[in-house]
Design a protein around this motif. Structure first.
Motif, mmCIF file in Angstrom:
data_model
loop_
_atom_site.group_PDB
_atom_site.id
_atom_site.type_symbol
_atom_site.label_atom_id
_atom_site.label_comp_id
_atom_site.label_asym_id
_atom_site.label_seq_id
_atom_site.Cartn_x
_atom_site.Cartn_y
_atom_site.Cartn_z
ATOM 1 N N ASP A 231 -14.003 27.856 40.620
ATOM 2 C CA ASP A 231 -13.512 26.893 39.629
ATOM 3 C C ASP A 231 -11.986 26.901 39.656
ATOM 4 N N ASP A 411 -12.825 15.890 30.130
ATOM 5 C CA ASP A 411 -13.794 16.919 29.752
ATOM 6 C C ASP A 411 -15.104 16.614 30.470
ATOM 7 N N PRO A 412 -15.449 17.402 31.498
ATOM 8 C CA PRO A 412 -16.662 17.087 32.275
ATOM 9 C C PRO A 412 -17.915 16.995 31.425
ATOM 10 N N SER A 413 -18.017 17.857 30.403
ATOM 11 C CA SER A 413 -19.232 17.866 29.588
ATOM 12 C C SER A 413 -19.423 16.546 28.847
ATOM 13 N N LYS A 414 -18.317 15.952 28.392
ATOM 14 C CA LYS A 414 -18.419 14.675 27.674
ATOM 15 C C LYS A 414 -18.783 13.540 28.618
ATOM 16 N N GLU A 416 -20.473 13.817 31.489
ATOM 17 C CA GLU A 416 -21.845 14.000 31.937
ATOM 18 C C GLU A 416 -22.841 13.777 30.802
ATOM 19 N N ALA A 417 -22.443 14.113 29.572
ATOM 20 C CA ALA A 417 -23.329 13.889 28.424
ATOM 21 C C ALA A 417 -23.575 12.406 28.199
ATOM 22 N N TYR A 422 -20.058 12.941 37.353
ATOM 23 C CA TYR A 422 -18.657 13.369 37.300
ATOM 24 C C TYR A 422 -18.240 14.048 38.589
ATOM 25 N N ARG A 427 -13.451 21.516 40.895
ATOM 26 C CA ARG A 427 -14.262 21.957 39.755
ATOM 27 C C ARG A 427 -15.698 22.159 40.219
ATOM 28 N N ALA A 430 -18.709 19.508 40.758
ATOM 29 C CA ALA A 430 -18.240 18.152 40.532
ATOM 30 C C ALA A 430 -17.985 17.411 41.840
#
Length: 437
Positions: A231, A411-414, A416-417, A422, A427, A430
């Protein structure tokens, strides 16, 4: 307080003139562009820089700054200290193009009617100062002292950098002239580096080359992270904690741009080559940066079947946030490459509104840019993109709905959510998603 002339009202010259006026000097800013001078007289800045227009209005109201063209006559325009801040664009061979520097230096030397100190604020290669002294200033009808005073301004933070700079570099063979230039910055609490002309010129180039090297190095580590599953955010944080390295310029992405780093690294490489030295490290820095901006296109080619049938959104044209400058921006290369692949390309930038890139459709809002696209490529780290409502974006994009984060600023989580795919630089999981196709 001093009577100062600043020749050139581009980015460097305008910042220099306005800030010197703000600390109490009487400043005349001169430019050959009559339209620009008229604009400045009304208090309108021709460039975007946070806080500049307000400071411009303040100094105009104080009466400490005026604007003129050379048509008003150099003899009446030259103060006791004259800054040269004209452009030094890159020539075809990679060298700095010094024609504007030479032209204006010759003009003021020939028409001067009183002794003054010429201060070179333009970025010029080592050796330029001594060449100008020999070829031009030595034949002037008055005594002209020469000082090299390179600038270290970051676009988007230029005023902060002027008032709170890390150092003030002054190079001269004339101690009295060096002292006079140093006194101009009495209001600035920063260390002075008083040295010879060639060393001052080299400090500027070496500084930009080192920062470019740091950026290219972390980008190479990010590319390695993509291969081995590390990472880059954790890696850059960990190595940046070392006080010998520091955290600045360790953000991985699609490379540096702007008016300084690309031009100055190439110019320094040219200087080395023309003097018989093979600057292998710097050549690698340049090569890495050129390659890095290909990553979004490579990823989309692998991730999106029938790319030539797709519409792609490019978010950001400026080379960095808080500026409208698109010089050497990755977008300038990436958009034509996508067009060449057959894509329809829509572009959006909140500030760089006057820039047109052939083959792309300009959009007035980010939502207009995202409507109906298969992928979005983030080029510039604008706050608007970092805080974007990706749920709304997902509802407007078409499958497979890919987001390539070219600045690792989302923010990858946002993302992908929201159901989006992404991709980023270094990363985990990704960028490899794009490579798996």
């Amino acid at each position: 307080m001093a009577d100062v002339t600043v020749i050139g009202t581009g980015y460097v010259g305008l910042i220099q003139g306005v800030c010197l006026a703000d600390v109490g000097h009487d400043v005349t800013c001169v430019d050959i562009d009559e339209a620009k001078i008229e604009m400045l007289r009304t208090g309108t800045s021709p460039i975007f820089e946070p806080g500049l227009e307000e400071l411009l209005a303040k100094t105009i109201a104080s009466g400490r700054i005026t604007f003129a063209t050379p048509d008003d006559g150099w003899a009446d325009l030259l103060g006791d200290i004259v800054f040269v801040a004209v452009g030094t664009p890159q020539a075809d061979n990679g060298a700095a193009d010094l024609r504007f520097v030479r032209s204006v230096t010759s003009a003021i030397a020939a028409e001067a009617t009183h002794p003054f100190t010429l201060v070179m604020k333009s970025t010029v290669p080592p050796g330029t100062g001594h060449a100008l002294i020999r070829r031009t200033l030595a034949d002037a009808p008055v005594d002209i002292a020469y000082v090299s005073n390179p600038e270290f301004l970051r676009e988007g933070k230029a005023l902060e950098d002027w008032y709170r700079t890390d150092r003030i570099v002054i190079g001269s063979d004339t101690p009295d002239a060096a002292e006079a230039v140093s006194a101009l910055y009495e209001a600035v609490d920063a260390p002075r580096v008083i040295t010879d002309i060639a060393s001052a010129e080299t400090i500027k180039y070496a500084s930009n080359a080192f920062l470019s090297t740091k950026i290219s190095f972390i980008n190479e580590i990010a590319n390695l992270c993509d291969v081995i599953g590390a990472d880059i955010d954790a890696v850059s944080h960990g190595i940046g904690m070392d006080t010998r390295i520091g955290p600045d310029f360790l953000r991985a992405g699609i490379g540096y741009g702007g008016s300084c780093f690309p031009k100055d690294t190439r110019a320094l490489d040219f200087i080395a080559t023309i003097n018989g030295y093979e600057f292998s490290l710097l050549k690698s820095v340049i090569e890495v940066n050129n390659r890095q901006r290909l990553l979004p296109v490579i990823a989309l080619v692998r991730a999106l079947p029938h790319l030539h049938e797709r519409t792609i959104a490019v978010l950001g044209l400026a080379f960095k946030p808080d500026t409208d400058d698109v010089r050497e921006s990755p977008a300038v290369d990436i958009v034509p490459l996508l067009v060449e692949e057959g894509c329809s390309v829509k572009v959006y930038d909140p500030i760089a509104a006057e820039v047109e890139i052939p083959g792309a459709t300009r959009c007035a809002t980010v939502w207009e840019a995202l409507d109906g696209v298969s992928a979005a490529v983030v080029i510039t780290e604008w706050g608007e993109f970092a805080t974007l409502d990706w749920e709304r974006a997902a509802g407007m994009m078409t499958s497979p709905a890919v987001v390539f984060d070219g600045r690792n600023c989302l923010d990858p989580s946002k993302v992908e959510a929201a159901g989006l795919s992404y991709m980023a630089v270094g990363r985990p999981g990704a960028h490899r998603t794009g490579r798996s196709g």
